[in-house]
Design a protein around this motif. Structure first.
Motif, PDB file in Angstrom:
ATOM      1  N   THR A   1       0.838  -1.201   0.000  1.00  0.00           N
ATOM      2  CA  THR A   1       0.000   0.000   0.000  1.00  0.00           C
ATOM      3  C   THR A   1       0.874   1.252   0.000  1.00  0.00           C
ATOM      4  OG1 THR A   1      -1.800  -1.174   1.110  1.00  0.00           O
ATOM      5  CG2 THR A   1      -1.837   1.238   1.242  1.00  0.00           C
ATOM      6  N   VAL A   2       1.915   1.255   0.811  1.00  0.00           N
ATOM      7  CA  VAL A   2       2.856   2.379   0.836  1.00  0.00           C
ATOM      8  C   VAL A   2       3.468   2.560  -0.556  1.00  0.00           C
ATOM      9  CG1 VAL A   2       5.115   3.119   1.717  1.00  0.00           C
ATOM     10  CG2 VAL A   2       3.366   2.295   3.310  1.00  0.00           C
ATOM     11  N   LEU A   3       3.881   1.470  -1.180  1.00  0.00           N
ATOM     12  CA  LEU A   3       4.480   1.559  -2.512  1.00  0.00           C
ATOM     13  C   LEU A   3       3.470   1.981  -3.575  1.00  0.00           C
ATOM     14  CD1 LEU A   3       6.861  -1.516  -2.498  1.00  0.00           C
ATOM     15  CD2 LEU A   3       7.524   0.871  -2.842  1.00  0.00           C
ATOM     16  N   TYR A   4       2.232   1.598  -3.396  1.00  0.00           N
ATOM     17  CA  TYR A   4       1.199   1.969  -4.363  1.00  0.00           C
ATOM     18  C   TYR A   4       1.055   3.491  -4.433  1.00  0.00           C
ATOM     19  CZ  TYR A   4      -3.082   1.652  -7.115  1.00  0.00           C
ATOM     20  OH  TYR A   4      -4.016   1.760  -8.114  1.00  0.00           O
ATOM     21  N   PHE A   5       1.232   4.145  -3.299  1.00  0.00           N
ATOM     22  CA  PHE A   5       1.099   5.603  -3.223  1.00  0.00           C
ATOM     23  C   PHE A   5       2.461   6.290  -3.120  1.00  0.00           C
ATOM     24  CE2 PHE A   5      -2.977   4.008  -1.511  1.00  0.00           C
ATOM     25  CZ  PHE A   5      -3.835   4.585  -2.443  1.00  0.00           C
TER      26      PHE A   5
ATOM     27  N   GLU B   1       1.112  12.014   3.596  1.00  0.00           N
ATOM     28  CA  GLU B   1      -0.118  11.698   2.858  1.00  0.00           C
ATOM     29  C   GLU B   1      -0.292  10.191   2.688  1.00  0.00           C
ATOM     30  OE1 GLU B   1      -1.054  13.923  -0.735  1.00  0.00           O
ATOM     31  OE2 GLU B   1       0.183  15.586   0.013  1.00  0.00           O
ATOM     32  N   VAL B   2       0.819   9.496   2.502  1.00  0.00           N
ATOM     33  CA  VAL B   2       0.762   8.036   2.386  1.00  0.00           C
ATOM     34  C   VAL B   2       0.233   7.450   3.692  1.00  0.00           C
ATOM     35  CG1 VAL B   2       2.107   5.911   2.126  1.00  0.00           C
ATOM     36  CG2 VAL B   2       2.590   7.872   0.652  1.00  0.00           C
TER      37      VAL B   2
ATOM     38  N   PHE C   1      -4.054   4.903   6.939  1.00  0.00           N
ATOM     39  CA  PHE C   1      -4.957   4.924   8.094  1.00  0.00           C
ATOM     40  C   PHE C   1      -6.420   4.995   7.663  1.00  0.00           C
ATOM     41  CE2 PHE C   1      -1.175   7.092  10.294  1.00  0.00           C
ATOM     42  CZ  PHE C   1      -0.620   5.867  10.613  1.00  0.00           C
ATOM     43  N   THR C   2      -6.689   5.633   6.520  1.00  0.00           N
ATOM     44  CA  THR C   2      -8.065   5.749   6.020  1.00  0.00           C
ATOM     45  C   THR C   2      -8.496   4.472   5.298  1.00  0.00           C
ATOM     46  OG1 THR C   2      -7.760   8.125   5.740  1.00  0.00           O
ATOM     47  CG2 THR C   2      -9.601   7.122   4.565  1.00  0.00           C
ATOM     48  N   LEU C   3      -7.703   4.068   4.297  1.00  0.00           N
ATOM     49  CA  LEU C   3      -8.089   2.927   3.459  1.00  0.00           C
ATOM     50  C   LEU C   3      -7.942   1.588   4.176  1.00  0.00           C
ATOM     51  CD1 LEU C   3      -6.383   4.094   0.149  1.00  0.00           C
ATOM     52  CD2 LEU C   3      -8.838   4.104   0.662  1.00  0.00           C
TER      53      LEU C   3
ATOM     54  N   GLN D   1      -7.241  -2.616   9.596  1.00  0.00           N
ATOM     55  CA  GLN D   1      -5.972  -3.260   9.962  1.00  0.00           C
ATOM     56  C   GLN D   1      -5.336  -2.608  11.196  1.00  0.00           C
ATOM     57  OE1 GLN D   1      -5.185  -6.029   9.044  1.00  0.00           O
ATOM     58  NE2 GLN D   1      -4.869  -6.320   6.867  1.00  0.00           N
ATOM     59  N   LYS D   2      -5.774  -1.398  11.502  1.00  0.00           N
ATOM     60  CA  LYS D   2      -5.258  -0.682  12.673  1.00  0.00           C
ATOM     61  C   LYS D   2      -3.730  -0.551  12.673  1.00  0.00           C
ATOM     62  CE  LYS D   2      -9.116  -1.950  15.764  1.00  0.00           C
ATOM     63  NZ  LYS D   2     -10.094  -1.356  14.950  1.00  0.00           N
ATOM     64  N   TYR D   3      -3.172  -0.172  11.527  1.00  0.00           N
ATOM     65  CA  TYR D   3      -1.729   0.055  11.456  1.00  0.00           C
ATOM     66  C   TYR D   3      -1.358   1.253  12.308  1.00  0.00           C
ATOM     67  CZ  TYR D   3      -1.534  -3.089   7.408  1.00  0.00           C
ATOM     68  OH  TYR D   3      -1.615  -4.173   6.573  1.00  0.00           O
TER      69      TYR D   3
END
Length: 167
Positions: free
Chosen positions: A122-126, A133-134, A139-141, A145-147
């Motif tokens: 997910t981090v790499l996707y953005f 912003e990532v 945290f939103t998407l 998962q409660k990262y």
């Protein structure tokens, strides 16, 4: 056509056994983002980056007898195990594979949890966005998962460690 299948087979060969469809998707996405020549297109999906092409290609490899897919009941869900068959190994001997460091990279990723790889992918996707912003997107998407901020930092550190392996 079989060139892309061979690349995917190389990934399976390098990884040994891959447990879980989600994990496989994330490993190939991350490898692609690290500049390995995988051609599958990914879109953002419920569990992060997902490729329908990858799903179909794996299915084709299973149908050809090059990949073994074992479905296991695990609690309330099914889990899939993938490994290269003897026929798959023979098939790979025909193709020249020019992906140095792929094994080191995928072996390392295969040792990580699917949850962590979901975060990393997910981090790499953005990766075109600033880190703040990532993290906000994560945290939103991925709210279920409660990262934590620490886990996002770990994901960035992990990405950097993978880049060092291939450079």
């Amino acid at each position: 056509m079989l060139k892309e299948h061979a690349k995917l087979m190389s990934a399976f060969m390098a990884s040994g056994e891959v447990i879980g469809r989600k994990k496989l998707q994330k490993m190939i996405f991350i490898a692609k983002k690290l500049a390995f020549p995988f051609q599958e297109r990914f879109e953002f999906h419920f569990y992060g980056p997902y490729s329908e092409e990858l799903t179909l290609r794996v299915e084709e490899l299973c149908n050809m007898g090059f990949i073994s897919e074992v479905k296991e009941k695990k609690g309330g869900y099914y889990q899939y195990r993938y490994s290269v068959t003897e026929e798959g190994e023979d098939f790979l001997k025909i193709y020249e594979k020019d992906m140095p460091f792929l094994e080191d990279c995928l072996t390392d990723m295969n040792g990580q949890s699917a949850r962590f790889l979901e975060l990393v992918s997910t981090v790499l996707y953005f990766d075109n966005l600033p880190k703040e912003e990532v993290a906000e997107k994560v945290f939103t998407l991925k709210s279920k998962q409660k990262y934590t901020n620490e886990e996002v930092d770990e994901a960035y550190a992990y990405i950097e460690s993978l880049k060092k392996v291939i450079h």
